[in-house]
Enzyme design. Structure first.
Site, PDB file in Angstrom:
ATOM      1  N   THR A 275     -19.738  17.540 -46.988  1.00 31.14           N
ATOM      2  CA  THR A 275     -18.836  18.535 -47.388  1.00 31.14           C
ATOM      3  C   THR A 275     -19.084  19.226 -48.715  1.00 31.14           C
ATOM      4  OG1 THR A 275     -17.540  17.534 -45.903  1.00 31.14           O
ATOM      5  CG2 THR A 275     -16.471  19.206 -47.522  1.00 31.14           C
TER       6      THR A 275
ATOM      7  N   SER B 126     -23.047  13.801 -42.859  1.00 35.91           N
ATOM      8  CA  SER B 126     -23.128  12.275 -42.916  1.00 35.91           C
ATOM      9  C   SER B 126     -22.922  11.365 -41.706  1.00 35.91           C
ATOM     10  CB  SER B 126     -22.865  11.624 -44.157  1.00 35.91           C
ATOM     11  OG  SER B 126     -21.207  11.308 -43.995  1.00 35.91           O
TER      12      SER B 126
ATOM     13  N   THR C  34     -18.767  12.254 -47.147  1.00 40.22           N
ATOM     14  CA  THR C  34     -17.888  11.207 -47.146  1.00 40.22           C
ATOM     15  C   THR C  34     -17.979  10.144 -46.084  1.00 40.22           C
ATOM     16  OG1 THR C  34     -15.951  12.261 -46.237  1.00 40.22           O
ATOM     17  CG2 THR C  34     -16.376  12.574 -48.517  1.00 40.22           C
TER      18      THR C  34
HETATM   19  C1  SIN Z   1     -20.033  14.483 -43.997  1.00 47.86           C
HETATM   20  O1  SIN Z   1     -19.740  13.159 -44.225  1.00 47.86           O
HETATM   21  O2  SIN Z   1     -21.023  14.804 -44.316  1.00 47.86           O
HETATM   22  C2  SIN Z   1     -18.866  15.517 -43.605  1.00 47.86           C
HETATM   23  C3  SIN Z   1     -17.669  15.060 -44.213  1.00 47.86           C
HETATM   24  C4  SIN Z   1     -17.429  14.944 -45.614  1.00 47.86           C
HETATM   25  O3  SIN Z   1     -18.340  15.038 -46.332  1.00 47.86           O
HETATM   26  O4  SIN Z   1     -16.049  14.879 -46.045  1.00 47.86           O
END
Ligand code: SIN
Length: 314
Positions: free
Chosen positions: A13, A63, A96
């Site tokens: 994100t 991710s 995340t």
């Molecule tokens: C991810 O994990 O790539 C998408 C969600 C985020 O980064 O909060």
């Protein structure tokens, strides 16, 4: 030797974009390159103080879709970089959702004392108030800190170890926790405060006096609180009665109601030992510029009172 810091981009994100600045959920992760992310961080040059910083894209994914092959590529690149003497440490921008898994994998396979700091964002880069630039700046402050070691995660001003970090909230900015252990530290105004920096407290220089002096003769130190509509008569009464020390539990970041301030400064000038702390239950006063002396960092008003009382037993 000029130190060099690396930022490796993997998506998430923090590199996400949405059609609307108000959209915090309907975005596409992993759209911007790591160099674009670095360009979006104000204050980077001041922080680096002439040291070199390079960005490299290792992956570009959401991710939730992380896989072992990407971990292997990332770990190999980290290892190669960390072996270079001029490389002081690495920041990895990451989604995340599986950050905690990548952090733990890297902790297990990278045999280095240099820091590797993962960071992320809960809002896309296009948000009205994105959290990514601050998290990236904080991660760079951590990686450059002389006490930083091993694999760490930085989000919303908190530093977590790879072992303890866990995503605990699907939406809020402070989305990570460290369970029972709590964070390893915090980043405040670009400065790192490690949770265990104080170590084991040492015996006070006046311990002998505290045990020898009759308790009735111990210096009189009182606690005062700053609060709405505070009445200066409390302060005046204490001073007139001969108080030797005052601990002032200030509001927020150690602010003091104007009705008290002049009297406190005057008391300090006349030899009453005044110490300022915050009445907030967590954290400590950040930054400079208070007219009053600070109490020792991390002590609440009641413990600061004890420290000041012993200080005055000279
Ligand atoms: C991810 O994990 O790539 C998408 C969600 C985020 O980064 O909060």
């Amino acid at each position: 030797m000029l130190r060099r810091w690396m930022v490796l981009g993997t998506g998430g994100t923090i590199a996400g974009t949405a059609p609307s600045a108000l959209d915090h959920t309907g975005y596409s992760a992993a759209q911007l390159g790591v160099r674009q992310l670095l360009h979006g961080v104000p204050g980077l040059q001041e922080l680096l103080q002439g040291e070199a910083l390079d960005g490299e894209q290792e992956a570009q994914l959401d991710s939730k879709d992380m896989d072992h092959a990407t971990w292997q590529t990332l770990a190999r690149r980290c290892r190669a970089l960390l072996e270079q003497p001029e490389v002081g440490g690495i920041v990895i921008t990451h989604g995340t959702d599986t950050l905690e898994e990548t952090a733990w994998f890297l902790q297990l396979v990278l045999d280095t004392a240099k820091p590797v700091v993962l960071t992320c964002a809960m809002r896309p880069a296009t948000a009205l108030m994105p959290d990514g630039p601050q998290n990236l700046l904080d991660a760079l402050a951590v990686v450059r800190d002389p006490l930083a070691r091993g694999v760490l995660a930085v989000c919303a001003g908190r530093i977590h170890s790879a072992r303890d970090v866990q995503k605990v909230h699907p939406y809020r900015l402070d989305a990570f926790g460290s369970g029972d252990t709590g964070p390893r530290g915090w980043v405040e105004q670009g400065r790192v405060r490690w949770a265990d920096a104080g170590g084991w407290p040492s015996v006070h220089a006046h311990a002998r006096q505290a045990l020898a002096l009759p308790a009735a003769d111990w210096p009189w130190v009182a606690v005062l609180h700053s609060h709405a509509a505070v009445d200066v008569r409390h302060l005046n009464a204490l001073i007139q009665a001969g108080v030797k020390g005052l601990v002032l539990a200030g509001t927020g970041n150690g602010t003091v109601h104007h009705a008290l301030m002049a009297g406190l400064k005057e008391a300090q000038d006349r030899g009453v030992a005044v110490r300022l702390c915050t009445r907030c239950a967590e954290g400590q006063i950040v930054g400079q510029g208070q007219a009053l002396h600070r109490s020792p960092p991390g002590l609440n008003a009641y413990k600061a009172r004890i420290s000041l009382m012993l200080d005055l037993m000279a």
